[in-house]
Design a protein around this motif. Sequence first.
Motif, PDB file in Angstrom:
ATOM      1  N   VAL A 177       0.836  -1.208   0.000  1.00 19.93           N
ATOM      2  CA  VAL A 177       0.000   0.000   0.000  1.00 19.93           C
ATOM      3  C   VAL A 177       0.865   1.250   0.000  1.00 19.93           C
ATOM      4  N   ARG A 178       1.925   1.255   0.812  1.00 20.80           N
ATOM      5  CA  ARG A 178       2.812   2.424   0.867  1.00 20.80           C
ATOM      6  C   ARG A 178       3.500   2.633  -0.477  1.00 20.80           C
ATOM      7  N   TYR A 179       3.899   1.547  -1.140  1.00 18.96           N
ATOM      8  CA  TYR A 179       4.586   1.657  -2.435  1.00 18.96           C
ATOM      9  C   TYR A 179       3.677   2.307  -3.474  1.00 18.96           C
ATOM     10  N   PHE A 180       2.454   1.815  -3.606  1.00 16.97           N
ATOM     11  CA  PHE A 180       1.560   2.320  -4.646  1.00 16.97           C
ATOM     12  C   PHE A 180       0.942   3.677  -4.298  1.00 16.97           C
ATOM     13  N   SER A 181       1.139   4.125  -3.063  1.00 19.41           N
ATOM     14  CA  SER A 181       0.606   5.447  -2.688  1.00 19.41           C
ATOM     15  C   SER A 181       1.508   6.585  -3.148  1.00 19.41           C
ATOM     16  N   LYS A 182       2.729   6.246  -3.575  1.00 20.48           N
ATOM     17  CA  LYS A 182       3.676   7.289  -3.979  1.00 20.48           C
ATOM     18  C   LYS A 182       3.315   7.823  -5.373  1.00 20.48           C
ATOM     19  N   PRO A 183       3.258   9.128  -5.557  1.00 22.19           N
ATOM     20  CA  PRO A 183       2.928   9.710  -6.874  1.00 22.19           C
ATOM     21  C   PRO A 183       3.908   9.279  -7.961  1.00 22.19           C
ATOM     22  N   GLU A 184       5.204   9.162  -7.598  1.00 24.26           N
ATOM     23  CA  GLU A 184       6.189   8.786  -8.619  1.00 24.26           C
ATOM     24  C   GLU A 184       5.982   7.352  -9.115  1.00 24.26           C
ATOM     25  N   VAL A 185       5.419   6.473  -8.254  1.00 19.50           N
ATOM     26  CA  VAL A 185       5.125   5.099  -8.675  1.00 19.50           C
ATOM     27  C   VAL A 185       3.942   5.095  -9.636  1.00 19.50           C
TER      28      VAL A 185
END
Length: 672
Positions: free
Chosen positions: A557-565
């Motif tokens: 969840v934290r990974y996909f919450s990043k705008p750059e991802v």
Amino acid sequence: MNQVEAEKRIETLRSLLEEYGHQYYVLDNPVVSDAEYDRLMQELISLEKQYPDLVTDDSPSMRVGGKPLPHFEKVQHEVPMLSLSNAFNEQELRDFDRRIRQGLEKDHVSYSCELKIDGLAVSLTYEKGKFVRGATRGDGTIGEDITNNLKTVRSIPMRLKETVDLEVRGEAFMPKASFESLNSAKKEAGEEPFANPRNAAAGSLRQLDPKIAAKRNLDIFLYAIGQIKEVKIDSHTEALNYLSKLGFKTNREQKHCGSIEEVLDYIQSWQEKRADLNYDIDGIVIKVDVLKQQERLGFTAKSPRWAIAYKFPAEEVITKLEGIELSIGRTGVVTPTALLSPVTVAGTVVKRASLHNEDLIRQKDIKIGDTVVIKKAGDIIPEVVNVLTDQRTGEEIEFTMPTNCPECESDLVRLEGEVALRCINPKCPAQIREGLIHFVSRNAMNIDGLGEKVIAQLFDKGLVRDVADLYQLNREDLLNLERMGEKSVDNLLNAVEASKENSLERLLFGLGIRFVGAKAAKTLAAHFEIIDELQKATEEELTAINEIGEKMANSIVRYFSKPEVTQLITELQRLGVNTSYKGVKRAEQTVTDSFFADKTVVLTGKLEQLTREEAKTKLEELGAKVTGSVSKNTDLVIAGEAAGSKLDKAEKLGIEVWDEQRLVDEFKNVEQ
């Protein structure tokens, strides 16, 4: 000279050359000069050129090497060439002896002990005494036909002293003197030398051009009869004597031992004098001598119960620790590496050894400038065993881990519960570079041609900064890289293009989401089917999936919450990279009648015909659950080469065990 006279002379020359070769290469007892042998060989070659219809496959002239082959044909071994289980200490040998005596009840047991040659196992087939085929061991069931290369090994007889049909096994190897001569020549030519004689022997026998193998001066010891017709043999010792009688080269250091105590004495003697041999050995092979007893003891799925290989302890050498270098992995972990004064260990020159983390450095009291003992764990990975503190001079330097990243100078942190220091700067150049290397690796996007050195060049020149840049590589930029010709560039670009079609699980694993390994990536891809759905998933939705825990769910969840991802995924989709699951979906599976349906399966050891991932994918498609450990709930274990403790546990629990060939056969049955 007419044809009749030529035929008689050719036969005379062949007989002379065979006998002279046997005396020289097998018995180490030359009876003519090299010049005379060469003169006779040239005469034979000249006559065979003049009368080509008189040339036969078993002529000594065939040893010079025939025409290059386009590829090696596959050969099925009628009797499997199984690997041996290993023992590493006296207690394991005594346990082996106890199992043997229990299995044979009150029978007297004797053993045949032989040096374990560090080479390449091969099979030789003879029909009516003539050498007709030679093959590699391969996976034990299927090998490669290397007949033409084996004909160049002069200690292999082209014709036997009796017209028998048999198949024999041996170990082809490169003598130390030949190895040193070969590497000297490679260095002079500016080529990379071989790491050790075993690699050199294997590389020589797998040359498509037999003329190359002919120049390598290989040798062989025969150690077993695989099949034989119309000849009665009662013991392994008798079999070795018979092989010598036929003209084969067997190892003269073989010994018949009447007890395990004699076996241990034999091992000890060779541990002390192995360096005196002109070839490498890495242990001792111990076999029950009487063949009927071997039959009674039988086999496990991967090895005979009546034989074992004792492996010598890893070679330890002393060298100087000149410095400690730090590297940053793709997850930011800082790993210290020992820089050593070059030293040869187990046949290769070692200059570096991992120190793992700061705690290990403290535990072993390692200082820069120390004299250290190193070995190769499993004869592969160099490691520092200990420090010789009594050799300290007082000039040694205490090593202190830095507080800042050596690449980007960000603060290093130690996360709760971890021993490693980490750089947590997501823009750290080292992490980005290592992340790119991971993305193109075999289990991820599998982009052949994009190795570490190429990635490093692309990154250093500013041509790639994230994985999306890999799909926008310019042909002209690639041609400007070191050692990249037009063909290499074309192959690389084709591999990049082909990777766009990979199923979603490869992309997920390649992205390097923390805690998401290849197995979890497959589970996530199969569940959500498209990356857009995974991006929207909550922790609750993720933990509801079998095998996805809270720690992993939080990381996803934290990974996909990043705008750059989000931006990266959008860019990959724009560039044509597939973001959907292509495997068999649960709803589409019709595997209720499959043998594997609802079975828990464990894969262990090295597979030869399938990759581990291919086997796992196929098993799951057929309804199996593939797990990583053996328990009482396991239904089936697939054991490849060097299966180890998982196989042992399966046998103790009485779990069904298959070899790889049986698995492949079952897959074929399903497809029919």
